[in-house]
Scaffold this motif. Structure first.
Motif, PDB file in Angstrom:
ATOM      1  N   ASN A 172       0.836  -1.203   0.000  1.00  0.00           N
ATOM      2  CA  ASN A 172       0.000   0.000   0.000  1.00  0.00           C
ATOM      3  C   ASN A 172       0.872   1.254   0.000  1.00  0.00           C
ATOM      4  OD1 ASN A 172      -2.517   1.535   0.301  1.00  0.00           O
ATOM      5  ND2 ASN A 172      -1.808   1.911   2.392  1.00  0.00           N
ATOM      6  N   CYS A 173       1.912   1.276   0.855  1.00  0.00           N
ATOM      7  CA  CYS A 173       2.781   2.452   0.936  1.00  0.00           C
ATOM      8  C   CYS A 173       3.578   2.646  -0.357  1.00  0.00           C
ATOM      9  CB  CYS A 173       3.730   2.310   2.121  1.00  0.00           C
ATOM     10  SG  CYS A 173       2.936   2.468   3.729  1.00  0.00           S
ATOM     11  N   ARG A 176       1.218   3.902  -3.174  1.00  0.00           N
ATOM     12  CA  ARG A 176       0.872   5.324  -3.014  1.00  0.00           C
ATOM     13  C   ARG A 176       2.051   6.216  -3.391  1.00  0.00           C
ATOM     14  NH1 ARG A 176      -3.696   6.696  -0.065  1.00  0.00           N
ATOM     15  NH2 ARG A 176      -4.927   4.926   0.691  1.00  0.00           N
ATOM     16  N   TYR A 179       2.441   6.173  -7.265  1.00  0.00           N
ATOM     17  CA  TYR A 179       1.406   6.963  -7.928  1.00  0.00           C
ATOM     18  C   TYR A 179       1.622   8.460  -7.712  1.00  0.00           C
ATOM     19  CZ  TYR A 179      -1.193   2.637  -8.796  1.00  0.00           C
ATOM     20  OH  TYR A 179      -1.574   1.393  -9.227  1.00  0.00           O
TER      21      TYR A 179
END
Length: 236
Positions: A172-173, A176, A179
């Motif tokens: 997830n980190c 993010r 992106y």
């Protein structure tokens, strides 16, 4: 070469086909790479590039072909691209459909040289990617110096992600962060529908792995439509 697709699971389209080295007897990459030495590394790297482009053209590939390159075999980026560019011209294969991957796991003593290679490739119009991200020697330090078009998450981060809170948090980190830097993210080594579902919940849409298609020797494999249909039902 064998080819394995990177699939955009939002619509089932092909983002790229990765060219995977194979022996003429069908042996895997490990057996082939074990024969690469300091003395033949440059010739081997150049041959792989040429062969991947020629096969992509012969197979009628209409999307990107992704080629792994060996940074320690590149002495001067613009000169070492000559073989690739010549093969693309002969085969009438557009260079903007060529993606170069560097494996983060390969130790590169001269990181400024690697950054220079990647910058030159991007300047020439190639797509750039860092492969096996999260498993190698460079990690975030390399990402701070050079922002590729694509990062490919190492399969050890993907494997069993549906049941691993730690892997979910790490991916997830990283996703993010990528992106935020306008970098696309590919999840490699996806083998189960549960892994796919977990990755989709984390916002990853580019998937590569046996769940969707196994590598095909000198051919473009079909996508497993059932896996995509399962995904669409789950998303709905």
């Amino acid at each position: 070469m064998a080819f394995q697709p990177i699939v955009d699971v939002t619509d089932g389209s092909i983002f790229a086909y990765e060219a995977l080295v194979r022996g003429v007897d069908g042996s895997g990459a490990g057996a082939v790479m074990s024969k690469v030495t300091h003395d033949n590394r440059f010739a081997f790297d150049q041959l792989c590039r040429r062969r991947a482009v020629e096969l992509a053209a012969r197979l009628g590939m209409t999307t990107r072909v992704s080629i792994n390159f060996m940074p320690n075999a590149v002495y001067q980026p613009e000169l070492c691209l000559g073989t690739t560019l010549a093969a693309a011209r002969r085969s009438n294969f557009p260079i903007d459909r060529i993606m170069f991957e560097v494996t983060e796991g390969e130790r590169v003593e001269d990181r400024p040289h690697l950054v220079n290679i990647l910058n030159e490739y991007k300047r020439q119009g190639f797509t750039t990617a860092i492969d096996d991200f999260g498993a190698g020697h460079s990690g975030l330090n390399l990402l701070a110096e050079f922002q590729p078009d694509v990062v490919k998450l190492d399969m050890d981060l993907v494997r069993g992600i549906d049941t691993s809170r730690a892997r979910q948090a790490i991916v997830n980190c990283v996703t993010r962060l990528a992106y935020a830097l306008d970098i696309a993210v590919v999840a490699e080594g996806v083998e189960t529908r549960d892994e796919l579902a977990a990755l989709r919940r984390l916002g990853i849409k580019l998937i590569q792995g046996y769940l969707l298609a196994k590598p095909a020797f000198e051919a473009l494999p079909a996508i497993d439509a059932a896996a995509l249909k399962t995904r669409r039902r789950a998303a709905a």
